[in-house]
Structure formats: C-alpha cells, structure tokens
Design a protein around this motif. Structure first.
Motif, PDB file in Angstrom:
ATOM      1  N   UNK A 132       0.806  -1.213   0.000  1.00 59.22           N
ATOM      2  CA  UNK A 132       0.000   0.000   0.000  1.00 59.22           C
ATOM      3  C   UNK A 132       0.843   1.270   0.000  1.00 59.22           C
ATOM      4  N   UNK A 133       2.177   1.120   0.070  1.00 61.26           N
ATOM      5  CA  UNK A 133       3.065   2.269  -0.088  1.00 61.26           C
ATOM      6  C   UNK A 133       3.598   2.207  -1.515  1.00 61.26           C
ATOM      7  N   UNK A 134       4.087   1.009  -1.809  1.00 61.65           N
ATOM      8  CA  UNK A 134       4.623   0.759  -3.135  1.00 61.65           C
ATOM      9  C   UNK A 134       3.934  -0.477  -3.684  1.00 61.65           C
ATOM     10  N   UNK A 136       7.833  13.948   7.402  1.00 61.22           N
ATOM     11  CA  UNK A 136       7.794  13.092   6.217  1.00 61.22           C
ATOM     12  C   UNK A 136       8.603  13.665   5.062  1.00 61.22           C
ATOM     13  N   UNK A 137       8.704  14.993   4.970  1.00 63.59           N
ATOM     14  CA  UNK A 137       9.437  15.560   3.835  1.00 63.59           C
ATOM     15  C   UNK A 137      10.933  15.266   3.957  1.00 63.59           C
ATOM     16  N   UNK A 184       0.094  12.505  -6.467  1.00 63.24           N
ATOM     17  CA  UNK A 184       0.138  11.592  -5.337  1.00 63.24           C
ATOM     18  C   UNK A 184       0.883  10.286  -5.586  1.00 63.24           C
ATOM     19  N   UNK A 185       1.201  10.054  -6.829  1.00 65.60           N
ATOM     20  CA  UNK A 185       1.662   8.723  -7.171  1.00 65.60           C
ATOM     21  C   UNK A 185       2.725   8.829  -8.258  1.00 65.60           C
ATOM     22  N   UNK A 228       3.740   5.547  -3.617  1.00 68.04           N
ATOM     23  CA  UNK A 228       3.055   6.717  -3.079  1.00 68.04           C
ATOM     24  C   UNK A 228       4.072   7.855  -3.027  1.00 68.04           C
ATOM     25  N   UNK A 229       3.629   9.067  -3.160  1.00 67.43           N
ATOM     26  CA  UNK A 229       4.516  10.206  -2.999  1.00 67.43           C
ATOM     27  C   UNK A 229       4.209  10.898  -1.681  1.00 67.43           C
ATOM     28  N   UNK A 230       5.212  11.577  -1.153  1.00 67.20           N
ATOM     29  CA  UNK A 230       4.980  12.325   0.074  1.00 67.20           C
ATOM     30  C   UNK A 230       4.271  13.623  -0.291  1.00 67.20           C
ATOM     31  N   UNK A 231       3.201  13.876   0.410  1.00 63.06           N
ATOM     32  CA  UNK A 231       2.474  15.116   0.153  1.00 63.06           C
ATOM     33  C   UNK A 231       2.917  16.158   1.151  1.00 63.06           C
ATOM     34  N   UNK A 232       3.985  16.826   0.839  1.00 62.22           N
ATOM     35  CA  UNK A 232       4.471  17.831   1.774  1.00 62.22           C
ATOM     36  C   UNK A 232       5.304  18.828   0.994  1.00 62.22           C
ATOM     37  N   UNK A 233       5.648  19.925   1.639  1.00 63.41           N
ATOM     38  CA  UNK A 233       6.464  20.927   0.968  1.00 63.41           C
ATOM     39  C   UNK A 233       7.898  20.736   1.413  1.00 63.41           C
ATOM     40  N   UNK A 258      -3.528   4.157  -3.501  1.00 60.63           N
ATOM     41  CA  UNK A 258      -3.982   2.791  -3.247  1.00 60.63           C
ATOM     42  C   UNK A 258      -5.335   2.825  -2.537  1.00 60.63           C
ATOM     43  N   UNK A 273       0.679  14.602   3.964  1.00 58.01           N
ATOM     44  CA  UNK A 273       1.158  13.829   5.118  1.00 58.01           C
ATOM     45  C   UNK A 273       1.112  14.627   6.414  1.00 58.01           C
ATOM     46  N   UNK A 274       1.504  15.896   6.290  1.00 52.80           N
ATOM     47  CA  UNK A 274       1.568  16.676   7.530  1.00 52.80           C
ATOM     48  C   UNK A 274       0.189  16.968   8.110  1.00 52.80           C
TER      49      UNK A 274
END
Lengths: 366, 450
Positions: free
Chosen positions: A50-52, A154-155, A220-221, A234-239, B52, B86-87
């Motif tokens: 679910x991540x990759x 996470x970034x 997102x992907x 999955x991509x990290x959604x952050x700045x 997903x 994420x944040x």
C-alpha cells in the motif's frame, strides 16, 4: 491455473516482487502475499504494501489461465533454494498450489485473493520522462542514505526530485547534511517536482531494470514502467524546505585532496573520535596541509595530516565523522574538493571533475 | 451524534464499518483515514493516505460508506476521496465538548473543594425522629455555642443511620452561621493518608499547621484509626491543640469510643470526654418520613401506599432506603410520572433479598459435601464427632436462615427431639461468636446455599 516458468526467471521475479509485499503482520494477509496472474497477456506477479506496488511480467508458458495468491515468505524461501536449470510448474487446484520442479513437488496453501488491492497507475501521467534504469538506481541508492530515518517530518525522510531544463536533480537531507545529485535527461521538455519516500526509493532501486524506463508521476503517485513491468509508489504530500538558501554562496578556503588519502586518514582518525563522533578538520594554507584531529578521553588522540592544495585562510572546524565519510559513497571522483566558508557554517564537498554532486555537512558546535 | 461534526460522524461510520468487515481489513484500510470536511453541497470528503486507498475505497467501500452516511441523514449527497498531505494526516485531537441535555444529574456527588463538605447534606433534608432526636439536639447546641457546650461531639451508630449527614449538616450550617470561620470535613482514612504522605515528603510540620487553623474540624469514621499508632498520636496532639483553643471538634464512628479496638487509652478518653451520642435504628414512621422527604427533594410525589411499601419492605440502613428511593426517582424521571405500587414492587425486586426455597435435603447435601462426610450419616443416630458438628450446623442454618420450626428440623433430620435441636442451635449460636473458624465455615456454607 497451470503455468510453467524457467527456474532462474521464477526466482528472480519472486525476489523482486517479495520486496514489495507487506512484511508487518497484523495487516491483511493478502498484502503479505504475491499474486500470480496467468492470462492472455502472459504471466504476471503482483505485490503491494500500500506504499509501493509492483506488477512484474514474467516469461513463461501459460497452459491455463487463473489467479492465485501465495504467501511471499514461502515463495521466497522456495525460490532461494532452487538449484539447477530447468522449469518449475505451478498448478492451482482448489485452495492448493502445487509447485513441481524436477523430482520435487510441494503443495502450498493459497490465500484468498479477493482483497488484493488494485495497483494504481498515475491518473494523468502527463509528466513523463525516459531515463536509463541503471542511472535512476544509482541516484536513489546514493542519495537515499542521506534522508532522515525518522517519520516525524515526512518531507525529510523523502527524496526530493526536481526535473527542470533537461536536468533531474535528486536531493535528500536529514537536516545535518544534504546531498544533491544531478543527471542530464535526453528529454528536455518535461518539468516537475515530487517527493518520494526514501524507504520506497531504496526498494524500487533494487527492482529497477537496467534498460530505459518511463518515469511518470502526478500529485500523489509515481510509476516506473519498463519492459519487464511496472512499479508504483506513493509520494509524500508535503512541501520541501528551500534547501538552496542554506548552501553557502562563497567560501573562504578550499582544499583539494586525494580521495584515497582522505579516506584512509579519516578512517584512522575516527578510531579516536568521542561519543559524539567528533572529528576536527584543519585547513593550513601555509603548510599546504589539511588535517584531521580527534580526541577521546578514554582512548587517546590522533592527528592525521595529508598533503593538499589549499587556497584561502586557515580554519579549524569540527564535524561528525560519519557525515564526512558519507561523501565517498556519493562520488567516484579521484580527488575531493572541500570548501569551507567559516566557523559555524556548513562545509561543501565535491568530487573534482564530478559536477553532478553537491554534498553539504553542518558543523558541530565547537 | 452531531452529524455536522466530521469527527463524530467519522467515528460513527467507523463503528458501523468495523461490524461489517474483518479486523485485518479494517486496520489496513480505515486506520489512517478521516473525514476532511463536509462540503456545503452535502458532499463528504474523506481523506486517505494514498492512491492505493483511494482506488480501493472507490471499488470496495464506496457503496457501504454511502449507505452508512445515508442512514445518518439523507442530506448527504455523495462521498469524495482526497489524498491528504502527510503533515495534515494527524488531525489534532479535538477537545471533548461537554454534552448537556440527556445526562442524568450527578450533582449529588458534588463536593466543595475547600472544606470537603457536600452541600447536599443540610438540616433541611435531615429527618428527625425519635431515633436521632438527641443527636440532633446536641448538634444544635454545638452550633449555638461552638467549642464550648459539647466539645468534642462524638456521634456513633451503625452504618447508614445518617451520621455523615448529620455531621456534614453541622458543617454546612456552621458555614452559614459563622461566615469567615473555617470548617473542614475529612474521614479518618484521609487523615492517615495525608499524614503518611506528609511524613514521606518530609513536610510533617506543614501537616500539623494545616489542621490547626480550622475553627471546626469534622472527622468521619474514626474507627478506621485503630492500629495506626502514629496517626493516632498525631490526632491526639491535634485534638489537644484544637481543644485548648476552644475549637469545636466533631467525630463519628460506628461504635462508641470505648469499644473501638486498638486505639490508645488516652485518645479513647479524649474522644469520650465531650458529648457521646448514639443514633439508633430508625422507627418505621421515621423511615416513611425519610422516603417522603427524599422523593420530594427530587420533585417526585409518591403515594402513601408506595411510601409505606418502600419503608417497610426492607429493614436495614437508611442508605439502602435511599438507594431504593433513588431507583424509583430514576424510573419516574425516565417515564415522566410517579410509579404506582405494582411498578415499585417490580423495580425494587433487585433490592429485596431473594426468597430462599431450599429443601432440607439440599442443605444436608451441601453441608455434608462441605465437610466431606457421607450425608446418610447425618440422619443416623451416630454420635461421632465429625458427624455431630455438621449436624448441628445444619440445624442452626435451618433455624436461622430458613426459619424452620424446631420440631420440623428434628423430624426431618432422622426423628430427633425438638429439645435436641434447640440445644444444637443455641450451642452453635454461642460458639459462632467466639470461634472465628466456625463463623467462617458457616459463612462459606451460606454462600454455597444461595
């Protein structure tokens, strides 16, 4: 389902696919399985945590179609014990899969595959670039080690990928050091940037083929499509922080040393580093020397001086030795250029003749 | 549930989903999701961690989720899925909003922090009958001339007779009559804990000062001080200090000062040095008055028939009586009208002790089994020691717990004379008091028989 695959092909595929299966227990059992599909478009193996996720094409003979999910651990153990050439046959009847290879036959209980998730392809892959898989692999493996391992930000535990003007830049930092690596692209049109979790990038790097792949991404992907299959993450959604502003513009002293001198001297000095792993670096333009010094109250102290080309003013500054030696893994250049811009300011390390890399280390408090 | 609150709505959705899918499925797919917002066009936006999840929600859970939210309200038009940053994933915990409306009040348990007095206990709610007349008069005397007339005032009586009510009422009334004077109520157990804590923390001096500046000190359940020598000594000094300054002290206990075991003589003497008053068992009229007053204080008017039934159906402490009244009040509040006698009987069934209908044979079996002897031997004429004792216990139990007549017991147990039975019962009755081993045995057998 009834299929027949070359043993070598089978074990390689299982090893690749099992990286993407879920290793933690307590989640859906089907997530720690590999899904094997046989149909009109050949044999495929799928796995995801679910991540990759991976969707791998395998060469083999399809005698009858079908789908089956088998625990990844079991398959992996079987695959690593396969010897000799020849074929392995998989036959699915009821909830049992029989694996026949040569004289041996094993029956494995299958996992219900109804809950196996879809592996998502980026919705709108307008951002796509073509690059050799081997290049991306080396990029990911070298840079990813500089990313933070903590999940708090996470970034920082991600690799920042920027595609601009025909150059792909990968950046990773854990706020103590930073690595930036650039590779030229054949396709100059595409622009974009994304953050891929470093952990995922490491896994993906291991599974990438050497040939050209298409890397596509949306918000997102991201997906890596080669002729052997598709990998998504999955991509990290952050700045990402604006890392460029911490790179010093000018330096007060520069030293160029031979890689092997640097490596050996640092190695010997670290024996004496203290619990903070502190090593002092000295630039001495008068003596044309560059030296390391470490002292440990329990062991003793050591200083190593190496010949260097130095221009600028004298400076003493301390670093964590692990961060210094990390540069060796990032470049293969014969000589290393070290630029300092003063007390309390970060050190820049580069490979001489290797313009792709920029490595930055923050100093320790004196 | 507030359907406009995304958090509450999501919690409701989760509880519903948890029922319809496997735990592994639930943990995998729903742990990290939440409702981002409820749009103005009544579309619910659910935040999920990655593509997903989004695909899977659309494929597998969309119809289920839609059904659940539609059950909550038909207003919700649709559900959309967003991949959230994420944040933002970890949403800050909202402060739990206080719900009003449907909660039954617990203000009876409200306690004033500064003096530990419960404002519920006042003389207005105190029922005076012949059983506590004297105690009431003494407390009025104390209130009129605190520290002078009866110091200390020592009130004792069995549990649930209203000791705590009376002494707290004194405290509350004192506060009213003498504003600016300091009152403190505590149980002796609290005193002991306080003392040991202060000794541990090395602040014993502060402890001493703390209690010495009160103008009225009320200490409940003093009998629990027995065997706690250091605390007793501390109380002794505290007593002297307060008494010398003419500060009023009130004690309560479940027995008279002289019969509290294991406390030092000098403390005993001091406890008894003022006025010692016993609160006896409430007479039926007082009990009825208590029931009436208690119900009226909650705005429930009970018929005389009900009051009489409640007051007489159970002998026992006032506390149990209050419990019965409380349950009637609760019924009345839920239903909106006062219950009639039939309903009261129904709802109070749990309070009345179950009627025991156990045959003699049953008792004999259990007791024989307990002592590990052959039950036949009970009926025989044997006089072996190991049989005689159980036989006597059986007779005692039949007489005490099942109120069987002496002749019946005699005939049932192998045709014995009723005088034998009387003798046996009397013997066990005597021995139970001194022989704790026997008392325990009988207690054990009683539990077997229920």
């Amino acid at each position: 389902m009834n299929i027949s695959i070359e043993k070598k092909e089978f074990s390689e595929a299982v090893h690749t696919a099992s990286r993407f299966a879920e290793r933690k227990s307590g989640t859906l059992p089907v997530l720690s399985s590999i899904l094997i599909l046989a149909g009109d478009d050949g044999i495929k193996m799928r796995a995801t945590n679910l991540e990759t996720g991976i969707d791998l094409k395998i060469n083999g003979e399809v005698k009858s179609d079908g789908v089956v999910a088998i625990p990844a651990v079991v398959l992996q153990q079987i695959a690593s014990s396969l010897t000799n050439d020849g074929k392995i046959d998989l036959e699915h009847t009821g909830d049992i899969v029989s694996l026949v290879s040569g004289m041996g036959k094993s029956s494995i209980k299958t996992v219900p595959y109804d809950d196996f998730p879809l592996i998502p392809f980026p919705e709108n892959p307008k951002n796509r670039i073509v690059l050799p898989g081997v290049l991306l692999r080396s990029l990911f493996t070298t840079v990813a080690s500089c990313a933070s391992t903590s999940t708090i930000r996470p970034e920082l535990s991600s690799i920042y990928i920027v595609i601009e003007g025909g150059i792909l830049t990968a950046v990773a930092t854990d706020s103590f050091r930073l690595a930036e690596k650039k590779v030229p692209l054949s396709n100059k049109g595409t622009q974009g940037k994304f953050l891929i979790p470093a952990k995922n990038a490491m896994e993906i790097a291991q599974a990438l083929p050497d040939d050209d792949i298409i890397m596509s991404f949306d918000e997102n992907q991201c997906a890596f499509v080669g002729n052997t299959g598709m990998i998504v993450s999955r991509l990290t959604n952050a700045t990402y922080p604006d890392y460029r502003q911490i790179i010093p513009k000018e330096s007060i002293v520069e030293a160029i040393v031979l890689r092997k001198d640097f490596e050996m001297a640092l190695k010997r000095t670290t024996v004496f580093s203290d619990s903070f792993q502190k090593v002092r670096v000295s630039f001495d333009p008068k003596k044309k020397s560059f030296s390391f010094f470490a002292r440990n109250a329990d062991i003793g102290e050591s200083s190593e001086t190496l010949p260097a080309q130095i221009s600028g003013s004298a400076l003493d500054i301390s670093f964590n030795h692990r961060y210094l030696s990390a540069v060796l893994a990032l470049t293969s250049a014969e000589s290393i250029s070290i630029l300092a811009s003063g007390i309390g300011r970060p050190l820049i390390l580069k490979g001489v003749g290797d313009t792709s890399l920029l490595y930055l280390v923050s100093p320790m408090n004196q | 549930m507030d359907k406009g609150n995304p958090r509450e709505l999501w919690e409701y959705v989760l509880t519903q989903i948890e029922l319809s899918i496997s735990p592994a499925n639930f943990n995998t797919w729903f742990r990290n999701s939440f409702i981002v917002k409820i749009g103005e066009d009544s579309v619910i936006y659910i935040g999920v961690p990655s593509q997903f999840f989004k695909d899977w929600y659309l494929k597998k859970f969309h119809s289920l989720l839609l059904k659940i939210v539609r059950d909550v309200s038909y207003e919700f038009r649709n559900i959309e899925y967003l991949i959230v940053k994420d944040e933002h994933r970890k949403i800050p915990k909202e402060t739990k909003n206080v719900r009003g409306a449907m909660e039954l009040p617990l203000d009876e348990f409200y306690i004033n922090k500064s003096d530990s007095l419960n404002p519920r206990y006042t003389f207005e709610t105190f029922v005076i009958g012949s059983f506590n007349n004297l105690a009431y008069a003494a407390s009025q005397a104390v209130l009129n001339r605190p520290g002078i007339t009866y110091n200390p005032l020592f009130i004792y009586g069995d549990t649930g007779r209203g000791k705590t009510h009376l002494i707290q009422a004194i405290g509350n009334q004192f506060k009213k009559q003498y504003p600016g004077q300091k009152v403190f109520y505590l149980t002796s157990e609290k005193f002991v804990v306080d003392y040991t804590d202060s000794v541990q923390a090395g602040t014993a001096n502060r402890f001493k000062d703390k209690y010495r500046h009160y103008d009225l000190l009320i200490m409940d359940d003093i009998q629990f001080l027995s065997k706690k020598e250091k605390s007793e000594e501390e109380l002794f000094h505290l007593f002297n200090a307060l008494h010398d300054m003419n500060k009023q002290i009130i004690f309560s206990s479940d027995r008279s000062p002289v019969s509290i075991p294991d406390i030092t003589e000098r403390l005993k003497g001091r406890l008894a040095s003022g006025m010692t008053i016993d609160i006896g068992e409430p007479d039926p009229e007082s009990r009825m008055a208590i029931v009436k007053k208690k119900a009226a204080s909650h705005g429930v008017i009970l018929s005389d028939e009900v009051i009489e039934y409640v007051a007489t159906s159970m002998s026992g402490s006032i506390r149990e009586l209050e419990g019965m009244v409380n349950s009637i009040i609760c019924h009345a509040q839920v239903k909106g009208f006062a219950p009639d006698i039939a309903e009261v009987r129904q709802s109070l069934r749990s309070f009345t002790r179950p009627q025991k209908n156990i045959s003699v044979k049953n008792v004999v079996d259990r007791v024989a089994e307990y002592y590990g002897i052959d039950e036949e031997s009970i009926y025989e004429k044997t006089r072996r020691r190991e049989v005689v004792r159980p036989r006597q216990v059986i007779m005692y139990l039949l007489r005490e717990d099942f109120s069987a007549s002496y002749p019946t017991i005699g005939t049932k147990l192998g045709g014995r004379d009723h005088t034998t039975v009387i003798h046996s019962c009397e013997k066990i009755k005597r021995e139970v008091i001194v022989d704790s081993e026997l008392a325990k045995e009988i207690q054990d057998i009683r539990t077997l028989l229920v």
